[in-house]
Design a protein around this motif. Sequence first.
Motif, PDB file in Angstrom:
ATOM      1  N   ASP A  70      49.005  83.849  27.606  1.00 51.29           N
ATOM      2  CA  ASP A  70      50.423  83.992  27.307  1.00 51.29           C
ATOM      3  C   ASP A  70      50.687  83.464  25.909  1.00 51.29           C
ATOM      4  O   ASP A  70      49.832  82.834  25.290  1.00 51.29           O
ATOM      5  CB  ASP A  70      51.279  83.245  28.336  1.00 51.29           C
ATOM      6  CG  ASP A  70      50.938  81.772  28.436  1.00 51.29           C
ATOM      7  OD1 ASP A  70      49.758  81.412  28.298  1.00 51.29           O
ATOM      8  OD2 ASP A  70      51.845  80.955  28.648  1.00 51.29           O
ATOM      9  N   ASN A  82      50.305  79.398  20.898  1.00 47.56           N
ATOM     10  CA  ASN A  82      48.998  79.325  21.562  1.00 47.56           C
ATOM     11  C   ASN A  82      47.909  79.948  20.687  1.00 47.56           C
ATOM     12  O   ASN A  82      46.775  79.448  20.638  1.00 47.56           O
ATOM     13  CB  ASN A  82      49.038  80.028  22.922  1.00 47.56           C
ATOM     14  CG  ASN A  82      49.782  79.218  23.964  1.00 47.56           C
ATOM     15  OD1 ASN A  82      49.889  77.995  23.845  1.00 47.56           O
ATOM     16  ND2 ASN A  82      50.312  79.885  24.966  1.00 47.56           N
ATOM     17  N   LEU A 137      47.723  74.767  34.476  1.00 50.01           N
ATOM     18  CA  LEU A 137      48.584  74.504  35.633  1.00 50.01           C
ATOM     19  C   LEU A 137      49.737  73.613  35.194  1.00 50.01           C
ATOM     20  O   LEU A 137      49.517  72.487  34.735  1.00 50.01           O
ATOM     21  CB  LEU A 137      47.782  73.832  36.751  1.00 50.01           C
ATOM     22  CG  LEU A 137      48.545  73.417  38.009  1.00 50.01           C
ATOM     23  CD1 LEU A 137      49.170  74.625  38.695  1.00 50.01           C
ATOM     24  CD2 LEU A 137      47.608  72.683  38.981  1.00 50.01           C
ATOM     25  N   HIS A 142      53.428  76.456  37.655  1.00 48.98           N
ATOM     26  CA  HIS A 142      53.353  77.696  36.867  1.00 48.98           C
ATOM     27  C   HIS A 142      51.964  77.831  36.258  1.00 48.98           C
ATOM     28  O   HIS A 142      51.231  76.856  36.084  1.00 48.98           O
ATOM     29  CB  HIS A 142      54.449  77.759  35.797  1.00 48.98           C
ATOM     30  CG  HIS A 142      54.181  76.979  34.549  1.00 48.98           C
ATOM     31  ND1 HIS A 142      54.709  75.733  34.300  1.00 48.98           N
ATOM     32  CD2 HIS A 142      53.441  77.291  33.458  1.00 48.98           C
ATOM     33  CE1 HIS A 142      54.312  75.321  33.118  1.00 48.98           C
ATOM     34  NE2 HIS A 142      53.535  76.241  32.584  1.00 48.98           N
TER      35      HIS A 142
HETATM   36  C1  6PG Z   1      51.343  77.672  28.003  1.00 44.85           C
HETATM   37  C2  6PG Z   1      50.243  77.809  29.026  1.00 44.85           C
HETATM   38  C3  6PG Z   1      50.744  77.221  30.296  1.00 44.85           C
HETATM   39  C4  6PG Z   1      50.008  75.900  30.408  1.00 44.85           C
HETATM   40  C5  6PG Z   1      50.687  74.958  31.349  1.00 44.85           C
HETATM   41  C6  6PG Z   1      50.015  73.582  31.303  1.00 44.85           C
HETATM   42  O1  6PG Z   1      51.493  78.547  27.148  1.00 44.85           O
HETATM   43  O2  6PG Z   1      52.016  76.636  28.073  1.00 44.85           O
HETATM   44  O3  6PG Z   1      49.627  78.963  29.103  1.00 44.85           O
HETATM   45  O4  6PG Z   1      50.575  77.967  31.452  1.00 44.85           O
HETATM   46  O5  6PG Z   1      48.677  76.162  30.823  1.00 44.85           O
HETATM   47  O6  6PG Z   1      52.043  74.839  30.935  1.00 44.85           O
HETATM   48  O7  6PG Z   1      50.187  73.081  29.999  1.00 44.85           O
HETATM   49  P1  6PG Z   1      49.476  71.710  29.536  1.00 44.85           P
HETATM   50  O8  6PG Z   1      48.000  71.993  29.527  1.00 44.85           O
HETATM   51  O9  6PG Z   1      50.007  71.464  28.154  1.00 44.85           O
HETATM   52  O10 6PG Z   1      49.855  70.647  30.548  1.00 44.85           O
END
Ligand code: 6PG
Length: 233
Positions: A70, A82, A137, A142
């Motif tokens: 994402d 990202n 996670l 989510h």
């Molecule tokens: C994003 C990620 C999202 C992330 C979770 C955990 O773009 O934020 O794809 O799904 O994996 O929010 O985020 P952390 O690793 O920063 O706790």
Amino acid sequence: MTPPTVWVGADAADACAEAARRLAAAAREAIAQREHAFLALAGGRTPQPAYTALRAMPLAWNHVHVVCTDERAVPPTHPDSNLGMLRRTLLDHVEGIHVHPMHGDASDLDAEAARAAAELEAMIAQPPVFDAMLLGLGDDGHTASLFPGHPALDERNRSVVAVRGASATVADRLTLTLPVLRAARLQLVLATGPGKADAVRRTVAGDTALPIVRATADCPCTLLLDPPAATML
Ligand code: 6PG
């Protein structure tokens, strides 16, 4: 419903190193069998040491294709990007790797979602099948940018969608959809730290209110944890 396999490392660094090892192994197998490896990699904070470890591994990088699971609706230079994070931790450190970004700074997110989906489907299949997917996670369960109760979770036809207003603190985003996550040949969910313990507990318990459970149920999935994230198991 088959729950994910659980693997608990000595600490967060160990869990990240295990994620890197498994991503590299899946990529080598895919390259050997199909000449290319397609990897979908999570954003956020947790996986960054895993990508740093991955870049040190011997791989035919010119046969590796990377997609973010994402993207936030910001330019790659923004600290929340990202793609920017993946460039800093992996992409800028290996020669020949192929990256297929979702352009978070597109003026029309719906058009960009359609463009990105068409690129992945032309390159791989419909829905795109990734050889390995590293998922994060959130504390609320989510994953990617599929948030509890959000309509994007119910998308069954498109491979990529725009996500708006997921929460007050979350910028608009682009995300792979549930059918794409579920089509992966291998799913790795990397979760570290005590803040993830309850979401991990609910994931293993199969709480379908959590997007991570709907993304991974009955799929070839392993949770890679450190001890603090596993304390409620
Ligand atoms: C994003 C990620 C999202 C992330 C979770 C955990 O773009 O934020 O794809 O799904 O994996 O929010 O985020 P952390 O690793 O920063 O706790």
